[in-house]
Write a protein that holds these residues in place. Sequence first.
Motif, PDB file in Angstrom:
ATOM      1  N   ARG A  27       0.834  -1.205   0.000  1.00  0.00           N
ATOM      2  CA  ARG A  27       0.000   0.000   0.000  1.00  0.00           C
ATOM      3  C   ARG A  27       0.866   1.251   0.000  1.00  0.00           C
ATOM      4  O   ARG A  27       0.584   2.225  -0.689  1.00  0.00           O
ATOM      5  N   TYR A  28       1.927   1.219   0.773  1.00  0.00           N
ATOM      6  CA  TYR A  28       2.871   2.338   0.799  1.00  0.00           C
ATOM      7  C   TYR A  28       3.469   2.551  -0.596  1.00  0.00           C
ATOM      8  O   TYR A  28       3.588   3.684  -1.063  1.00  0.00           O
ATOM      9  N   LYS A  29       3.855   1.453  -1.268  1.00  0.00           N
ATOM     10  CA  LYS A  29       4.472   1.546  -2.598  1.00  0.00           C
ATOM     11  C   LYS A  29       3.481   1.979  -3.672  1.00  0.00           C
ATOM     12  O   LYS A  29       3.832   2.716  -4.588  1.00  0.00           O
ATOM     13  N   LEU A  30       2.235   1.491  -3.582  1.00  0.00           N
ATOM     14  CA  LEU A  30       1.264   1.699  -4.643  1.00  0.00           C
ATOM     15  C   LEU A  30       0.291   2.847  -4.378  1.00  0.00           C
ATOM     16  O   LEU A  30      -0.302   3.385  -5.318  1.00  0.00           O
ATOM     17  N   GLY A  31       0.097   3.171  -3.106  1.00  0.00           N
ATOM     18  CA  GLY A  31      -0.838   4.234  -2.775  1.00  0.00           C
ATOM     19  C   GLY A  31      -2.300   3.820  -2.888  1.00  0.00           C
ATOM     20  O   GLY A  31      -3.181   4.672  -2.928  1.00  0.00           O
ATOM     21  N   CYS A  32      -2.562   2.518  -2.966  1.00  0.00           N
ATOM     22  CA  CYS A  32      -3.932   2.052  -3.137  1.00  0.00           C
ATOM     23  C   CYS A  32      -4.092   0.712  -2.427  1.00  0.00           C
ATOM     24  O   CYS A  32      -3.385  -0.251  -2.741  1.00  0.00           O
ATOM     25  N   LEU A  33      -5.037   0.653  -1.500  1.00  0.00           N
ATOM     26  CA  LEU A  33      -5.258  -0.569  -0.737  1.00  0.00           C
ATOM     27  C   LEU A  33      -5.717  -1.716  -1.627  1.00  0.00           C
ATOM     28  O   LEU A  33      -5.292  -2.855  -1.452  1.00  0.00           O
ATOM     29  N   HIS A  34      -6.578  -1.431  -2.605  1.00  0.00           N
ATOM     30  CA  HIS A  34      -7.101  -2.496  -3.466  1.00  0.00           C
ATOM     31  C   HIS A  34      -5.993  -3.119  -4.315  1.00  0.00           C
ATOM     32  O   HIS A  34      -5.903  -4.349  -4.418  1.00  0.00           O
ATOM     33  N   ASP A  35      -5.160  -2.275  -4.914  1.00  0.00           N
ATOM     34  CA  ASP A  35      -4.026  -2.800  -5.697  1.00  0.00           C
ATOM     35  C   ASP A  35      -3.065  -3.557  -4.792  1.00  0.00           C
ATOM     36  O   ASP A  35      -2.520  -4.593  -5.173  1.00  0.00           O
ATOM     37  N   ALA A  36      -2.855  -3.043  -3.585  1.00  0.00           N
ATOM     38  CA  ALA A  36      -1.954  -3.702  -2.632  1.00  0.00           C
ATOM     39  C   ALA A  36      -2.476  -5.092  -2.278  1.00  0.00           C
ATOM     40  O   ALA A  36      -1.712  -6.062  -2.247  1.00  0.00           O
ATOM     41  N   ALA A  37      -3.765  -5.195  -2.020  1.00  0.00           N
ATOM     42  CA  ALA A  37      -4.351  -6.494  -1.676  1.00  0.00           C
ATOM     43  C   ALA A  37      -4.223  -7.467  -2.847  1.00  0.00           C
ATOM     44  O   ALA A  37      -3.883  -8.643  -2.655  1.00  0.00           O
ATOM     45  N   ASP A  38      -4.474  -6.981  -4.060  1.00  0.00           N
ATOM     46  CA  ASP A  38      -4.344  -7.839  -5.253  1.00  0.00           C
ATOM     47  C   ASP A  38      -2.913  -8.330  -5.431  1.00  0.00           C
ATOM     48  O   ASP A  38      -2.677  -9.512  -5.678  1.00  0.00           O
ATOM     49  N   LEU A  39      -1.955  -7.414  -5.310  1.00  0.00           N
ATOM     50  CA  LEU A  39      -0.559  -7.809  -5.502  1.00  0.00           C
ATOM     51  C   LEU A  39      -0.047  -8.682  -4.356  1.00  0.00           C
ATOM     52  O   LEU A  39       0.817  -9.533  -4.580  1.00  0.00           O
ATOM     53  N   ALA A  40      -0.590  -8.511  -3.165  1.00  0.00           N
ATOM     54  CA  ALA A  40      -0.211  -9.397  -2.057  1.00  0.00           C
ATOM     55  C   ALA A  40      -0.663 -10.821  -2.373  1.00  0.00           C
ATOM     56  O   ALA A  40       0.108 -11.778  -2.194  1.00  0.00           O
ATOM     57  N   GLN A  41      -1.876 -10.960  -2.879  1.00  0.00           N
ATOM     58  CA  GLN A  41      -2.357 -12.291  -3.254  1.00  0.00           C
ATOM     59  C   GLN A  41      -1.495 -12.868  -4.374  1.00  0.00           C
ATOM     60  O   GLN A  41      -1.107 -14.036  -4.332  1.00  0.00           O
ATOM     61  N   ASP A  42      -1.190 -12.062  -5.386  1.00  0.00           N
ATOM     62  CA  ASP A  42      -0.330 -12.517  -6.484  1.00  0.00           C
ATOM     63  C   ASP A  42       1.045 -12.931  -5.961  1.00  0.00           C
ATOM     64  O   ASP A  42       1.640 -13.894  -6.449  1.00  0.00           O
ATOM     65  N   THR A  43       1.532 -12.204  -4.970  1.00  0.00           N
ATOM     66  CA  THR A  43       2.836 -12.532  -4.381  1.00  0.00           C
ATOM     67  C   THR A  43       2.804 -13.931  -3.776  1.00  0.00           C
ATOM     68  O   THR A  43       3.699 -14.739  -4.023  1.00  0.00           O
ATOM     69  N   PHE A  44       1.767 -14.229  -3.017  1.00  0.00           N
ATOM     70  CA  PHE A  44       1.701 -15.535  -2.378  1.00  0.00           C
ATOM     71  C   PHE A  44       1.464 -16.658  -3.389  1.00  0.00           C
ATOM     72  O   PHE A  44       1.938 -17.777  -3.188  1.00  0.00           O
ATOM     73  N   VAL A  45       0.794 -16.364  -4.480  1.00  0.00           N
ATOM     74  CA  VAL A  45       0.650 -17.373  -5.544  1.00  0.00           C
ATOM     75  C   VAL A  45       2.025 -17.682  -6.130  1.00  0.00           C
ATOM     76  O   VAL A  45       2.384 -18.847  -6.325  1.00  0.00           O
ATOM     77  N   ARG A  46       2.807 -16.632  -6.372  1.00  0.00           N
ATOM     78  CA  ARG A  46       4.171 -16.845  -6.883  1.00  0.00           C
ATOM     79  C   ARG A  46       5.035 -17.583  -5.868  1.00  0.00           C
ATOM     80  O   ARG A  46       5.822 -18.445  -6.224  1.00  0.00           O
ATOM     81  N   VAL A  47       4.896 -17.209  -4.610  1.00  0.00           N
ATOM     82  CA  VAL A  47       5.684 -17.839  -3.556  1.00  0.00           C
ATOM     83  C   VAL A  47       5.379 -19.332  -3.492  1.00  0.00           C
ATOM     84  O   VAL A  47       6.285 -20.156  -3.343  1.00  0.00           O
ATOM     85  N   LEU A  48       4.126 -19.676  -3.618  1.00  0.00           N
ATOM     86  CA  LEU A  48       3.727 -21.080  -3.539  1.00  0.00           C
ATOM     87  C   LEU A  48       4.423 -21.935  -4.588  1.00  0.00           C
ATOM     88  O   LEU A  48       4.757 -23.083  -4.341  1.00  0.00           O
ATOM     89  N   SER A  49       4.683 -21.349  -5.757  1.00  0.00           N
ATOM     90  CA  SER A  49       5.329 -22.117  -6.827  1.00  0.00           C
ATOM     91  C   SER A  49       6.844 -21.895  -6.892  1.00  0.00           C
ATOM     92  O   SER A  49       7.502 -22.410  -7.785  1.00  0.00           O
ATOM     93  N   SER A  50       7.383 -21.144  -5.948  1.00  0.00           N
ATOM     94  CA  SER A  50       8.815 -20.839  -6.000  1.00  0.00           C
ATOM     95  C   SER A  50       9.660 -22.014  -5.542  1.00  0.00           C
ATOM     96  O   SER A  50       9.230 -22.840  -4.736  1.00  0.00           O
ATOM     97  N   ARG A  51      10.864 -22.073  -6.051  1.00  0.00           N
ATOM     98  CA  ARG A  51      11.807 -23.130  -5.682  1.00  0.00           C
ATOM     99  C   ARG A  51      12.283 -23.004  -4.240  1.00  0.00           C
ATOM    100  O   ARG A  51      12.658 -23.982  -3.623  1.00  0.00           O
ATOM    101  N   GLU A  52      12.266 -21.781  -3.718  1.00  0.00           N
ATOM    102  CA  GLU A  52      12.751 -21.565  -2.357  1.00  0.00           C
ATOM    103  C   GLU A  52      11.934 -22.348  -1.336  1.00  0.00           C
ATOM    104  O   GLU A  52      12.429 -22.704  -0.276  1.00  0.00           O
TER     105      GLU A  52
END
Length: 170
Positions: A27-52
């Motif tokens: 939210r700090y980076k984007l200035g929008c709670l809705h975009d922040a929530a969407d990108l947080a979900q996208d982040t965890f989807v990516r994390v789930l498939s990450s090799r780490e």
Amino acid sequence: MTSSDSARQQCGALYIEHHRWLVGWLRYKLGCLHDAADLAQDTFVRVLSSRELQTEEPLQEPRAFLVTVAGRLVSNHFRRRSLEQAWLETLAALPQQQVPSPEVQTSLLQSLHEVDAMLDGLAPRVRQAFLLAQLEGCTYAQIAERLGISVRTVKRYMAEAYEQCIMLTL
């Protein structure tokens, strides 16, 4: 327990422990709670498939890892938004009778996003050679001269670029 089960458990734990913090950071980076929530979900989807997460070892620096993954998504978000703004400005500059239908506009914008993704996947010198050929109509010899490389290298760069184009259409 399989490695995918372990990855899901580790991602679930990351989500529970860091989701709220990540949304705040986004939210700090984007200035929008809705975009922040969407990108947080996208982040965890990516994390789930990450090799780490495919190992049994817990992440040493989970927030740094999340910031790295989310940061890439933020860059993509801003690049995408910039591309869409340029597209809207182009449409606004067209005479009314030349403005494509909403369906065609959507299709063209999707194509622009695909081309952008393809170009973003290229190394900078490969992208530069490809754009010189495609946008300026330069020959391989001209590209070689402008970039200070051999024609053989230009051919290799172009092959890489065309391969990337083909891979995105599959």
